[in-house]
Motif scaffolding. Sequence first.
Motif, mmCIF file in Angstrom:
data_model
loop_
_atom_site.group_PDB
_atom_site.id
_atom_site.type_symbol
_atom_site.label_atom_id
_atom_site.label_comp_id
_atom_site.label_asym_id
_atom_site.label_seq_id
_atom_site.Cartn_x
_atom_site.Cartn_y
_atom_site.Cartn_z
ATOM 1 N N PHE A 148 14.223 -23.885 26.563
ATOM 2 C CA PHE A 148 14.018 -24.870 26.161
ATOM 3 C C PHE A 148 15.160 -26.341 26.826
ATOM 4 O O PHE A 148 16.565 -25.163 27.007
ATOM 5 C CB PHE A 148 13.928 -24.812 24.316
ATOM 6 N N THR A 149 14.509 -26.856 27.100
ATOM 7 C CA THR A 149 15.260 -27.402 27.824
ATOM 8 C C THR A 149 16.692 -28.802 26.939
ATOM 9 O O THR A 149 17.123 -28.870 25.598
ATOM 10 C CB THR A 149 15.105 -28.802 28.835
ATOM 11 N N HIS A 150 17.571 -28.836 27.610
ATOM 12 C CA HIS A 150 19.059 -29.161 26.106
ATOM 13 C C HIS A 150 18.515 -30.724 26.132
ATOM 14 O O HIS A 150 18.779 -30.898 23.794
ATOM 15 C CB HIS A 150 20.407 -30.314 27.239
ATOM 16 N N GLN A 151 17.825 -31.417 26.107
ATOM 17 C CA GLN A 151 16.973 -32.216 25.611
ATOM 18 C C GLN A 151 16.153 -31.835 24.380
ATOM 19 O O GLN A 151 16.320 -32.704 23.243
ATOM 20 C CB GLN A 151 16.192 -33.146 26.967
ATOM 21 N N GLN A 152 15.264 -30.448 24.820
ATOM 22 C CA GLN A 152 14.484 -30.512 23.794
ATOM 23 C C GLN A 152 15.040 -29.539 22.496
ATOM 24 O O GLN A 152 14.987 -29.424 21.188
ATOM 25 C CB GLN A 152 12.947 -29.251 24.932
ATOM 26 N N LYS A 166 1.560 -26.418 25.443
ATOM 27 C CA LYS A 166 2.898 -27.355 25.755
ATOM 28 C C LYS A 166 3.324 -27.964 24.828
ATOM 29 O O LYS A 166 3.809 -29.413 24.924
ATOM 30 C CB LYS A 166 2.005 -28.793 27.242
ATOM 31 N N THR A 167 2.756 -27.916 24.235
ATOM 32 C CA THR A 167 3.740 -28.567 22.485
ATOM 33 C C THR A 167 4.320 -27.949 21.719
ATOM 34 O O THR A 167 4.612 -27.011 21.303
ATOM 35 C CB THR A 167 2.231 -28.817 21.914
ATOM 36 N N LEU A 168 5.490 -28.528 22.088
ATOM 37 C CA LEU A 168 6.737 -27.903 21.213
ATOM 38 C C LEU A 168 7.034 -28.274 19.676
ATOM 39 O O LEU A 168 6.347 -29.538 19.440
ATOM 40 C CB LEU A 168 7.822 -28.502 21.487
ATOM 41 N N ALA A 169 7.861 -27.367 18.886
ATOM 42 C CA ALA A 169 7.260 -28.140 16.919
ATOM 43 C C ALA A 169 8.685 -27.772 16.665
ATOM 44 O O ALA A 169 9.684 -27.073 16.760
ATOM 45 C CB ALA A 169 6.039 -27.664 17.001
ATOM 46 N N ARG A 170 8.989 -28.711 15.197
ATOM 47 C CA ARG A 170 9.768 -27.260 14.877
ATOM 48 C C ARG A 170 9.456 -27.891 12.890
ATOM 49 O O ARG A 170 8.631 -28.736 13.355
ATOM 50 C CB ARG A 170 10.882 -28.790 15.023
ATOM 51 N N ALA A 204 9.204 -37.519 28.307
ATOM 52 C CA ALA A 204 8.735 -38.580 29.023
ATOM 53 C C ALA A 204 10.006 -39.284 28.390
ATOM 54 O O ALA A 204 11.324 -40.907 29.481
ATOM 55 C CB ALA A 204 8.061 -39.334 29.884
ATOM 56 N N LEU A 205 9.713 -40.132 27.698
ATOM 57 C CA LEU A 205 9.920 -41.148 26.774
ATOM 58 C C LEU A 205 11.102 -41.096 26.526
ATOM 59 O O LEU A 205 12.560 -42.244 26.693
ATOM 60 C CB LEU A 205 9.191 -41.464 25.001
ATOM 61 N N ALA A 206 12.003 -39.579 25.500
ATOM 62 C CA ALA A 206 13.004 -39.284 25.887
ATOM 63 C C ALA A 206 13.768 -39.393 26.780
ATOM 64 O O ALA A 206 15.372 -40.060 26.608
ATOM 65 C CB ALA A 206 13.289 -38.184 24.906
ATOM 66 N N ALA A 207 13.294 -38.879 27.838
ATOM 67 C CA ALA A 207 14.271 -38.318 29.266
ATOM 68 C C ALA A 207 14.940 -40.101 29.252
ATOM 69 O O ALA A 207 15.696 -40.145 30.113
ATOM 70 C CB ALA A 207 13.506 -38.295 30.027
ATOM 71 N N LYS A 208 13.348 -41.348 29.954
ATOM 72 C CA LYS A 208 13.510 -42.538 29.824
ATOM 73 C C LYS A 208 14.953 -42.597 29.538
ATOM 74 O O LYS A 208 15.642 -43.982 29.710
ATOM 75 C CB LYS A 208 12.277 -43.460 30.058
ATOM 76 N N ALA A 209 15.100 -43.229 27.761
ATOM 77 C CA ALA A 209 15.498 -44.128 27.229
ATOM 78 C C ALA A 209 16.950 -43.383 27.295
ATOM 79 O O ALA A 209 17.648 -44.099 27.127
ATOM 80 C CB ALA A 209 15.261 -43.188 25.339
ATOM 81 N N THR A 210 17.011 -42.061 27.475
ATOM 82 C CA THR A 210 18.172 -41.412 27.485
ATOM 83 C C THR A 210 18.884 -41.635 29.569
ATOM 84 O O THR A 210 20.349 -42.203 29.519
ATOM 85 C CB THR A 210 18.456 -40.089 27.736
ATOM 86 N N TYR A 211 18.977 -41.820 29.986
ATOM 87 C CA TYR A 211 18.407 -41.970 31.633
ATOM 88 C C TYR A 211 19.310 -43.930 30.992
ATOM 89 O O TYR A 211 20.045 -44.632 31.184
ATOM 90 C CB TYR A 211 17.660 -42.640 32.355
#
Length: 198
Positions: A19-23, A155-159, A182-189
């Motif tokens: 998992f990436t840091h964002q994930q 391709k689907t992560l879950a919690r 992609a949405l989360a990454a753009k918001a962080t950027y």
Amino acid sequence: MQLHPPPNSDWHELPSPSFTHQQKHWLFRPGALTAGLRRLGSVQLRVSREFSEGLRPEEAWMLQVPTHTPIWVREIIMSVNGIDSVFARSFTPLPASHGLWQGMRRLRTRPLADMLYHDPQILRSPFFACRLREQAPLYHTARHILGPDCPPAQKTLARCSVFWRAGSPLLVAEGFLPEFWALAAKATYDQGLTKHSV
């Protein structure tokens, strides 16, 4: 109450090293997920279906009741800025849906957070996370909601986590669609740009 997935479960108490840091941030983020999504944009919730069924064997550990116990299920999807981003499957023993968790039946298009975060007597378990498999009940939720547009399970992560009120459990499992990241990454950027421009 202590809760641990069985050895053969897809769910894990710690994030996968892949998992990436964002994930990791979103999969183990405390508080109401809806509130976090609203920081990314305009959130719309659609209820797919509500129904009763028998508890699946792979989900029995979550409620700590026997397999095939009657449960009440609510399946929804949330979009951010018009993009389907997160789907969810929530359930509780059927008697509890008429008792301690009866509010679940009256939410309509309001998020579960509206009834979960304003009562100090409600306790939450730790989060568990996984990459979905095709056999997972939560992935069946995604396929029912999205039909042919459903992404592959891997391709689907879950919690998931369990809320407890007076000893009565309510499971909330949430899957993050590929478009969400992609949405989360753009918001962080964008937030980073804003901070640097101040």
